[in-house]
Write a protein that holds these residues in place. Structure first.
Motif, short mmCIF file in Angstrom:
data_model
loop_
_atom_site.label_atom_id
_atom_site.label_comp_id
_atom_site.label_asym_id
_atom_site.label_seq_id
_atom_site.Cartn_x
_atom_site.Cartn_y
_atom_site.Cartn_z
N ALA A 92 96.46 6.03 -21.46
CA ALA A 92 97.71 5.38 -21.10
C ALA A 92 97.72 3.88 -21.37
N VAL A 93 96.62 3.34 -21.86
CA VAL A 93 96.50 1.87 -21.94
C VAL A 93 97.58 1.24 -22.83
N ALA A 94 97.87 1.82 -23.97
CA ALA A 94 98.87 1.22 -24.87
C ALA A 94 100.27 1.26 -24.24
N GLU A 95 100.61 2.38 -23.63
CA GLU A 95 101.93 2.50 -23.00
C GLU A 95 102.06 1.54 -21.80
N VAL A 155 95.91 -1.82 -28.88
CA VAL A 155 97.08 -2.54 -28.36
C VAL A 155 97.48 -3.64 -29.35
N SER A 156 97.00 -3.52 -30.58
CA SER A 156 97.28 -4.55 -31.59
C SER A 156 98.75 -4.61 -31.99
N ALA A 157 99.51 -3.56 -31.78
CA ALA A 157 100.94 -3.60 -32.05
C ALA A 157 101.70 -4.29 -30.91
N ILE A 158 101.04 -4.46 -29.77
CA ILE A 158 101.68 -5.11 -28.61
C ILE A 158 101.40 -6.61 -28.64
N TRP A 159 100.15 -6.97 -28.83
CA TRP A 159 99.75 -8.38 -28.97
C TRP A 159 98.95 -8.51 -30.25
N GLU A 190 86.16 -7.29 -32.99
CA GLU A 190 84.93 -7.85 -32.45
C GLU A 190 84.24 -6.85 -31.51
N ILE A 191 85.01 -6.20 -30.65
CA ILE A 191 84.44 -5.20 -29.75
C ILE A 191 83.85 -4.03 -30.56
N TYR A 192 84.57 -3.59 -31.56
CA TYR A 192 84.06 -2.52 -32.43
C TYR A 192 82.74 -2.95 -33.08
N ASP A 193 82.73 -4.14 -33.61
CA ASP A 193 81.57 -4.65 -34.34
C ASP A 193 80.34 -4.81 -33.45
N LEU A 194 80.51 -5.43 -32.30
CA LEU A 194 79.37 -5.81 -31.47
C LEU A 194 79.01 -4.81 -30.39
N VAL A 195 80.00 -4.05 -29.88
CA VAL A 195 79.74 -3.14 -28.78
C VAL A 195 79.81 -1.68 -29.22
N GLY A 196 80.63 -1.39 -30.22
CA GLY A 196 80.71 -0.02 -30.71
C GLY A 196 81.74 0.84 -30.00
N VAL A 197 82.95 0.31 -29.84
CA VAL A 197 84.08 1.09 -29.33
C VAL A 197 85.11 1.13 -30.46
N ARG A 198 85.56 2.32 -30.81
CA ARG A 198 86.60 2.47 -31.84
C ARG A 198 87.97 2.32 -31.18
N PHE A 199 88.92 1.79 -31.92
CA PHE A 199 90.29 1.65 -31.43
C PHE A 199 91.21 2.49 -32.30
N ALA A 200 91.71 3.57 -31.70
CA ALA A 200 92.55 4.52 -32.43
C ALA A 200 93.82 3.83 -32.92
N HIS A 246 94.17 1.47 -35.01
CA HIS A 246 94.06 0.05 -35.36
C HIS A 246 94.36 -0.09 -36.85
N PRO A 247 95.12 -1.11 -37.27
CA PRO A 247 95.53 -1.22 -38.67
C PRO A 247 94.40 -1.58 -39.64
N ASP A 248 93.30 -2.16 -39.15
CA ASP A 248 92.24 -2.60 -40.06
C ASP A 248 90.91 -2.70 -39.32
N LEU A 249 90.44 -1.59 -38.77
CA LEU A 249 89.23 -1.62 -37.95
C LEU A 249 87.99 -1.64 -38.86
#
Length: 165
Positions: free
Chosen positions: A37-40, A107-111, A120-130, A132-135
């Motif tokens: 629900a985070v994006a909504e 949430v890249s379409a929101i902010w 940065e989170i993907y790169d350093l921590v390893g969480v994917r963001f569904a 995302h326009p350019d992950l």
């Protein structure tokens, strides 16, 4: 607007099951919300005229370690005109080595600034963001192995023949 008033608006809009935990014992209270629900929820927080969280001040990825077996993404939101803040968290299961990375909706379409935070989170921590326009990696080379802010990260001895340690 107070933390409890914001919480009440979210419950009224999304129902009580969207908020998994409310923590008001910290100096900065936070809500843990359902990952799906985070994006909504974030879209509502930005677009509702009573709230207008127009600024994603920071986004942080946290690895709670193999023992806890969870990871978190923390969103620090600010409404510049109303001068109020809100911290949201989502908690995802931590993947074991060789398993797919945890996934959180973008949430890249929101902010727009979330684009860089999420990379940065993907790169350093390893969480994917569904969705995302350019992950892709933002700080490390594209062929870097692992995610350096993971609790169990092991440094490479060499990288392209260059001694790293």
């Amino acid at each position: 607007m107070t933390f409890s008033e914001i919480t009440d608006l979210l419950v009224a809009r999304f129902g009580p099951d969207v908020i998994l935990q409310t923590n008001t014992t910290n100096p900065q209270p936070f809500l843990v919300i359902r990952t799906d629900a985070v994006a909504e929820v974030c879209g509502f927080l930005r677009d509702d005229d009573r709230l207008f969280f127009d600024f994603l001040a920071c986004m942080t990825g946290i690895d709670n370690g193999p023992q806890a077996a969870t990871m978190e993404v923390v969103y620090n939101l600010t409404s510049i005109p109303y001068e109020h803040n809100l911290t949201l968290k989502v908690v995802v299961p931590r993947n074991a080595e060789g398993e797919p990375l945890p996934v959180v909706p973008t949430v890249s379409a929101i902010w727009r600034t979330a684009d860089w935070h999420e990379r940065e989170i993907y790169d350093l921590v390893g969480v994917r963001f569904a969705n995302h326009p350019d992950l892709r990696r933002i700080l490390l080379p594209t062929d870097w192995e692992g995610h350096p802010l993971r609790k169990d990260y092991r440094d490479m001895e060499t990288y392209h023949g260059i001694r790293v340690k």
